[in-house]
Design a protein around this motif. Structure first.
Motif, PDB file in Angstrom:
ATOM      1  N   SER A 126      -5.990 -57.027  -0.855  1.00 40.05           N
ATOM      2  CA  SER A 126      -4.976 -56.038  -0.499  1.00 40.05           C
ATOM      3  C   SER A 126      -5.592 -54.970   0.391  1.00 40.05           C
ATOM      4  O   SER A 126      -6.797 -54.715   0.340  1.00 40.05           O
ATOM      5  N   GLY A 127      -4.735 -54.338   1.189  1.00 38.71           N
ATOM      6  CA  GLY A 127      -5.200 -53.284   2.078  1.00 38.71           C
ATOM      7  C   GLY A 127      -5.284 -51.957   1.355  1.00 38.71           C
ATOM      8  O   GLY A 127      -4.404 -51.103   1.480  1.00 38.71           O
ATOM      9  N   THR A 128      -6.333 -51.781   0.567  1.00 38.79           N
ATOM     10  CA  THR A 128      -6.530 -50.548  -0.191  1.00 38.79           C
ATOM     11  C   THR A 128      -7.902 -49.971   0.161  1.00 38.79           C
ATOM     12  O   THR A 128      -8.701 -50.591   0.857  1.00 38.79           O
ATOM     13  N   ASN A 129      -8.193 -48.786  -0.371  1.00 41.62           N
ATOM     14  CA  ASN A 129      -9.477 -48.155  -0.059  1.00 41.62           C
ATOM     15  C   ASN A 129     -10.657 -48.847  -0.736  1.00 41.62           C
ATOM     16  O   ASN A 129     -11.805 -48.480  -0.503  1.00 41.62           O
ATOM     17  N   SER A 130     -10.390 -49.864  -1.567  1.00 39.57           N
ATOM     18  CA  SER A 130     -11.487 -50.632  -2.158  1.00 39.57           C
ATOM     19  C   SER A 130     -12.076 -51.633  -1.164  1.00 39.57           C
ATOM     20  O   SER A 130     -13.201 -52.109  -1.360  1.00 39.57           O
ATOM     21  N   LEU A 131     -11.333 -51.941  -0.090  1.00 42.15           N
ATOM     22  CA  LEU A 131     -11.803 -52.912   0.895  1.00 42.15           C
ATOM     23  C   LEU A 131     -12.569 -52.179   1.992  1.00 42.15           C
ATOM     24  O   LEU A 131     -12.112 -52.030   3.119  1.00 42.15           O
ATOM     25  N   THR A 132     -13.763 -51.716   1.659  1.00 45.46           N
ATOM     26  CA  THR A 132     -14.588 -50.944   2.581  1.00 45.46           C
ATOM     27  C   THR A 132     -15.389 -51.877   3.484  1.00 45.46           C
ATOM     28  O   THR A 132     -15.546 -53.065   3.187  1.00 45.46           O
ATOM     29  N   ALA A 158       2.378 -51.457  -4.502  1.00 47.63           N
ATOM     30  CA  ALA A 158       3.669 -51.843  -5.085  1.00 47.63           C
ATOM     31  C   ALA A 158       4.554 -52.392  -3.981  1.00 47.63           C
ATOM     32  O   ALA A 158       5.655 -51.899  -3.727  1.00 47.63           O
ATOM     33  N   CYS A 159       4.092 -53.440  -3.310  1.00 46.56           N
ATOM     34  CA  CYS A 159       4.780 -53.967  -2.130  1.00 46.56           C
ATOM     35  C   CYS A 159       6.162 -54.501  -2.495  1.00 46.56           C
ATOM     36  O   CYS A 159       6.350 -55.144  -3.530  1.00 46.56           O
ATOM     37  N   ASP A 160       7.106 -54.261  -1.586  1.00 47.59           N
ATOM     38  CA  ASP A 160       8.494 -54.632  -1.846  1.00 47.59           C
ATOM     39  C   ASP A 160       8.673 -56.131  -2.064  1.00 47.59           C
ATOM     40  O   ASP A 160       9.571 -56.556  -2.785  1.00 47.59           O
ATOM     41  N   GLY A 208       4.677 -49.710   0.114  1.00 38.43           N
ATOM     42  CA  GLY A 208       4.791 -48.757  -0.985  1.00 38.43           C
ATOM     43  C   GLY A 208       3.562 -47.917  -1.208  1.00 38.43           C
ATOM     44  O   GLY A 208       3.334 -47.417  -2.315  1.00 38.43           O
ATOM     45  N   GLU A 209       2.760 -47.712  -0.169  1.00 39.35           N
ATOM     46  CA  GLU A 209       1.520 -46.957  -0.331  1.00 39.35           C
ATOM     47  C   GLU A 209       1.144 -46.305   0.990  1.00 39.35           C
ATOM     48  O   GLU A 209       0.865 -46.992   1.970  1.00 39.35           O
ATOM     49  N   SER A 210       1.101 -44.995   1.024  1.00 39.94           N
ATOM     50  CA  SER A 210       0.670 -44.282   2.211  1.00 39.94           C
ATOM     51  C   SER A 210      -0.808 -44.559   2.464  1.00 39.94           C
ATOM     52  O   SER A 210      -1.633 -44.548   1.547  1.00 39.94           O
ATOM     53  N   GLY A 211      -1.146 -44.843   3.717  1.00 42.60           N
ATOM     54  CA  GLY A 211      -2.524 -45.118   4.080  1.00 42.60           C
ATOM     55  C   GLY A 211      -2.884 -46.588   4.103  1.00 42.60           C
ATOM     56  O   GLY A 211      -3.981 -46.949   4.553  1.00 42.60           O
ATOM     57  N   SER A 212      -1.989 -47.458   3.629  1.00 35.50           N
ATOM     58  CA  SER A 212      -2.300 -48.889   3.571  1.00 35.50           C
ATOM     59  C   SER A 212      -2.526 -49.473   4.960  1.00 35.50           C
ATOM     60  O   SER A 212      -3.413 -50.315   5.161  1.00 35.50           O
ATOM     61  N   ALA A 217       6.062 -47.960   9.302  1.00 33.81           N
ATOM     62  CA  ALA A 217       6.799 -49.160   8.905  1.00 33.81           C
ATOM     63  C   ALA A 217       6.030 -49.961   7.862  1.00 33.81           C
ATOM     64  O   ALA A 217       6.599 -50.412   6.855  1.00 33.81           O
ATOM     65  N   HIS A 218       4.743 -50.149   8.079  1.00 31.94           N
ATOM     66  CA  HIS A 218       3.944 -50.939   7.148  1.00 31.94           C
ATOM     67  C   HIS A 218       3.823 -50.255   5.798  1.00 31.94           C
ATOM     68  O   HIS A 218       4.021 -50.892   4.744  1.00 31.94           O
TER      69      HIS A 218
END
Length: 404
Positions: A136-142, A66-68, A174-178, A168-169
Motif C-alpha cells: 500500500s502507498g503509506t509512509n511505511s513504504l520508505t 480505507a480505500c473505497d 481515503g488517506e491524505s498523503g497517499s 483525486a487519488h
C-alpha cells in the motif's frame, strides 16, 4: 493487486509474461524472453490445467488505508488466524511444486504490516520462486524498505494509482498523503532497479482520470499498467461501475494506448478486452494474421490464476471468494488441479447464458468473479460485457449494469 486476466500489449510486452518475462500479464523488461536457460518458463509451454501463471498469497488483510474499492475490506489490525511464518513457508514450498519459476504475488491488505515480510521474500527467492509484491502507498513504504525488498530478491513492485492528482487519488484511497507516498515509492523502485507496475481501478469515479493517469504511468517509468474493472466485493460494493458501453469504449481506448505506450497494458477482471482488441485489429488495415493481437491469450480466475487468503483458503481469485479448500488441511497443487470449482472454471463450454453462447468464450469467457458477485454463480454471464452474439435470443445477464 496483480490479478488476472488479459494480455499485456506495447513495446515492452511479450505474450503475457510478467516481471522479467513473467506470465502474469506484467510486461517483461526490454530484451528479455521467457523460456531461456536459467530464466522464467515460457508461458506458451505452461499447461494452465496443471499450474497457474500467477499465485497470489494475501499475506494479511491489515492496512492503514480505507480505500473505497478495497476487496479485502481491510482493517488496521492483523487477523489472529493469519497463516504463520512457518505455515507461509510451507505454502511457498508447495508453490515450488507447481514447477520451475512459479510466480508468487504477496498481496494484502498491506503486506508491510507483517514483520516477517522480508524473511518470506528471501525464503521464496531461495527456493526459485519469482517473488513480487503489492504494498500500500503509506509512509511505511520508505526508500530504505524498497531497497531492502530489492536485496531480498523482490522482482516486481506493484503500486496503485487511482487518480492523476493528489486530490483525486487521496480522496479515492481515503488517506491524505497517499498519492505523494506512492509516487515517492515508485521513484524509490526506479532507484533500486525494481521493475514497477501501476494498478488502476476503473469505476464511475475514476474513469475520467485514465488519460492523465496514463501520462503519469509513463513518467514513473513503469513497465506495466494494469487496469482493474471494478468487481462489487468488499467495500467496492458501494461504488458505481462504468456501464457496459463505457467499459467497451474504455477497452478500445486501452487497446490504442497499448500500441504506442512505453509500457505494457493489461486488464484485470475484464477478459473481454481481448475480444475488443481482436475486433479492432480485424477492422484495421494492419491487422496481424494470428489471433488478432499477435500473442498468447490471457488468464482468468481459476485458469492460470489462484489465490490463497490470509487464513489459508484457496480461491480461484481474490474477487471470487468461493473456497476449494484450505492450505492448512489441503494440498494447494491438488486443489488447483482437481477441485470441481477450478476444473469448471477452466471449461469455457460450461458457461451459461450469453457468455456460454458467445463465439469468443474460448478467448474471453467474461469475468467469473463479476458473474459470481452479481448472481452467486461463477459460470453465469458477465453483466459488464456489452457484446451480444449473433443470433442470441436468450436471457441477458442479471445484475446492475453500471452507470457512467
Amino acid at each position: 493487486m496483480p490479478d488476472t486476466d488479459s494480455p499485456s500489449h506495447g513495446p515492452n510486452a511479450a505474450s503475457e509474461r510478467g516481471s522479467r518475462g513473467r506470465p502474469d500479464g506484467v510486461a517483461p523488461e526490454r530484451g528479455e524472453r521467457g523460456g531461456q536457460p536459467g530464466g522464467p518458463p515460457d508461458p506458451s509451454a505452461i499447461d494452465t490445467s496443471r499450474r497457474p501463471f500467477v499465485l497470489v498469497w494475501e499475506v494479511t488483510q491489515a492496512c492503514d488505508l480505507a480505500c473505497d474499492h478495497c476487496r479485502a475490506d481491510a482493517r488496521p489490525e492483523r487477523h489472529p488466524d493469519e497463516l504463520t511464518t512457518e505455515e507461509g513457508k510451507r505454502l511457498l514450498d508447495e508453490a515450488r511444486s507447481f514447477g520451475d519459476g512459479q510466480l508468487v504475488v504477496l498481496s494484502g491488505g498491506d503486506p508491510l504490516a507483517r514483520s516477517d515480510l522480508l524473511e518470506l521474500v528471501e525464503y521464496g527467492t531461495d527456493r526459485g520462486l519469482r517473488m513480487t509484491l503489492t504494498p500500500s502507498g503509506t509512509n511505511s513504504l520508505t526508500p530504505d524498505v524498497v531497497a531492502d525488498l530489492a536485496d531480498a530478491g523482490i522482482e516486481r513492485l506493484a503500486l496503485s494509482i487511482d487518480g492523476a492528482s493528489a486530490e483525486a487519488h487521496d480522496d479515492f484511497r481515503g488517506e491524505s498523503g497517499s498519492f505523494a507516498q506512492t509516487v515517492a515509492a515508485a521513484r524509490a523502485a526506479q532507484e533500486a532497479g525494481v521493475p514497477l507496475q501501476i494498478n488502476t481501478t476503473v469505476c464511475a469515479a475514476t474513469v475520467d482520470e485514465l488519460e492523465s493517469i496514463r501520462d503519469l504511468v509513463a513518467d514513473l517509468g513503469a513497465v506495466l499498467w494494469s487496469v482493474f474493472f471494478l468487481v462489487p466485493v468488499g467495500r467496492g460494493r458501494v461504488l458505481d461501475p462504468v456501464s457496459p458501453e463505457r467499459a467497451e469504449e474504455t477497452m478500445a481506448w486501452l487497446s490504442e494506448v497499448s500500441e504506442s505506450a512505453p509500457f505494457g497494458v493489461k486488464t484485470t477482471e475484464a477478459p473481454h478486452y481481448r475480444r475488443v482488441a481482436i475486433q479492432r485489429k480485424r477492422d484495421a488495415s494492419d491487422a496481424p494474421g494470428d489471433d488478432g493481437i499477435g500473442r498468447r491469450l490471457g488468464i482468468t480466475a481459476g485458469d492460470g490464476f489462484a489465490f490463497v487468503s490470509h487464513t489459508g483458503d484457496i480461491y480461484p481469485s481474490g474477487f471470487l471468494p468461493q473456497s476449494a479448500g484450505n492450505v492448512r488441511s489441503d494440498s494447494l497443487v491438488e486443489r488447483y488441479r482437481e477441485s470441481d470449482l477450478f476444473r469448471s472454471l477452466r471449461d469455457p463450454d460450461a458457461l451459461r447464458g450469453k457468455c456460454g453462447a458467445c463465439e469468443f468464450r474460448h478467448i474471453c469467457g467474461g469475468s467469473r468473479s463479476r458473474a459470481f458477485a452479481h448472481t452467486g454463480d461463477p459460470l453465469e454471464s458477465d453483466p459488464l460485457c456489452a457484446y451480444v452474439p449473433d443470433g442470441y435470443e436468450g436471457a441477458m445477464p442479471s445484475g446492475r449494469a453500471g452507470a457512467d
